[in-house]
Design a protein around this motif. Sequence first.
Motif, PDB file in Angstrom:
ATOM      1  N   GLY A  19       4.396   3.820   2.097  1.00  9.61           N
ATOM      2  CA  GLY A  19       3.798   3.299   3.328  1.00  9.61           C
ATOM      3  C   GLY A  19       2.298   3.266   3.172  1.00  9.61           C
ATOM      4  O   GLY A  19       1.746   3.808   2.225  1.00  9.61           O
ATOM      5  N   SER A  20       1.629   2.617   4.117  1.00  9.26           N
ATOM      6  CA  SER A  20       0.182   2.359   3.945  1.00  9.26           C
ATOM      7  C   SER A  20      -0.695   3.443   4.551  1.00  9.26           C
ATOM      8  O   SER A  20      -1.884   3.509   4.279  1.00  9.26           O
ATOM      9  CB  SER A  20      -0.164   1.004   4.555  1.00  9.26           C
ATOM     10  OG  SER A  20       0.320   0.971   5.887  1.00  9.26           O
ATOM     11  N   CYS A  41       2.794   5.435  11.866  1.00  7.76           N
ATOM     12  CA  CYS A  41       2.847   4.263  10.959  1.00  7.76           C
ATOM     13  C   CYS A  41       4.070   4.287  10.042  1.00  7.76           C
ATOM     14  O   CYS A  41       4.232   3.410   9.202  1.00  7.76           O
ATOM     15  CB  CYS A  41       1.566   4.178  10.131  1.00  7.76           C
ATOM     16  SG  CYS A  41       1.437   5.512   8.912  1.00  7.76           S
ATOM     17  N   HIS A  42       4.914   5.323  10.188  1.00  8.94           N
ATOM     18  CA  HIS A  42       6.173   5.432   9.424  1.00  8.94           C
ATOM     19  C   HIS A  42       5.961   5.664   7.927  1.00  8.94           C
ATOM     20  O   HIS A  42       6.862   5.413   7.143  1.00  8.94           O
ATOM     21  CB  HIS A  42       7.075   4.207   9.642  1.00  8.94           C
ATOM     22  CG  HIS A  42       7.258   3.848  11.084  1.00  8.94           C
ATOM     23  ND1 HIS A  42       7.648   4.776  12.029  1.00  8.94           N
ATOM     24  CD2 HIS A  42       7.075   2.681  11.753  1.00  8.94           C
ATOM     25  CE1 HIS A  42       7.701   4.190  13.220  1.00  8.94           C
ATOM     26  NE2 HIS A  42       7.351   2.924  13.090  1.00  8.94           N
ATOM     27  N   THR A  43       4.762   6.116   7.533  1.00  9.00           N
ATOM     28  CA  THR A  43       4.560   6.468   6.126  1.00  9.00           C
ATOM     29  C   THR A  43       5.266   7.794   5.832  1.00  9.00           C
ATOM     30  O   THR A  43       5.208   8.722   6.643  1.00  9.00           O
ATOM     31  CB  THR A  43       3.047   6.580   5.814  1.00  9.00           C
ATOM     32  OG1 THR A  43       2.464   5.299   6.016  1.00  9.00           O
ATOM     33  CG2 THR A  43       2.786   7.027   4.383  1.00  9.00           C
TER      34      THR A  43
END
Length: 281
Positions: A19-20, A41-43
């Motif tokens: 993820g970013s 952000c779901h990282t």
Amino acid sequence: MGEYSAPILTVNNLNKHFGSGCDRCSNAEDRKLDKNYCPACHTVYSCQNIKFDLYPGEVLGIVGESGSGKSTLMQCLYFDQEVSSGEAYLQPYKEGGSNLFDESSQQKRYIRNHLMGKVYQNPVQGLRMRFSSIGNIAEKMIAAGNRNVGAMESRASELLNRVHIPVYRMKEAPKNFSGGMQQRVQIAKALSNNPPILLLDEVTTGLDLSVQANVLDLIKHLQKELKISMLLVSHDLGVIRMMADRTMVMLDGRVVEHGLTDQILEDPQHRYTQQLVHSLL
């Protein structure tokens, strides 16, 4: 393991995330995660600042629950995944002076083929199921530059014999074999180029208990005989107790405890390790 010997492998600050990242999780000092996951952000932070040394002839166990990051760590070390950041130094490679993760893909292939072997949890990842067992071993030897068919065949036979594959089945494809036999072919393949380091990722998961014991006995015997260094990943403390000199405990992508295996089993410090040890008793 000599008390003063230098590590054969040193890993510093290995990080791997998927993820970013965002403002909430990008700063390592001040990450606000749910376990190893950023809800904003779901990282997923699979490995966070992993550091360890592996010594010549040592078995280092890595234990932790599913999702703790131990298999991701193994994938990074074998270049099945790119790291997000970090360093790894291998004594037999450029005298430990070069960060493996910065090397070219060609050099990484060289390291993979000459200096490391890996046995995967699922044999489908480590073997070509339709090739003969001898062909599987020859494949790794060819990747390391071997071209002598006779020499490859005799080396493959010798290794398959060592892992107790009967001679009359050596030209058979692993797809016809039981799970335990497939793991033994994988071990033979991983050892084909005499690597100083073997990576073992959950190699007994899914095998019957008696078969598990046979595979572990075999690994232990080969390790003593070849004096090979091993990183052994398991979620099973029983396996770690039987095999590992030292142990690293992982939780949510971090190392929460490490030390001599006996010490960790007898006097666990971290709450998670205490739960693991009590569940074994």
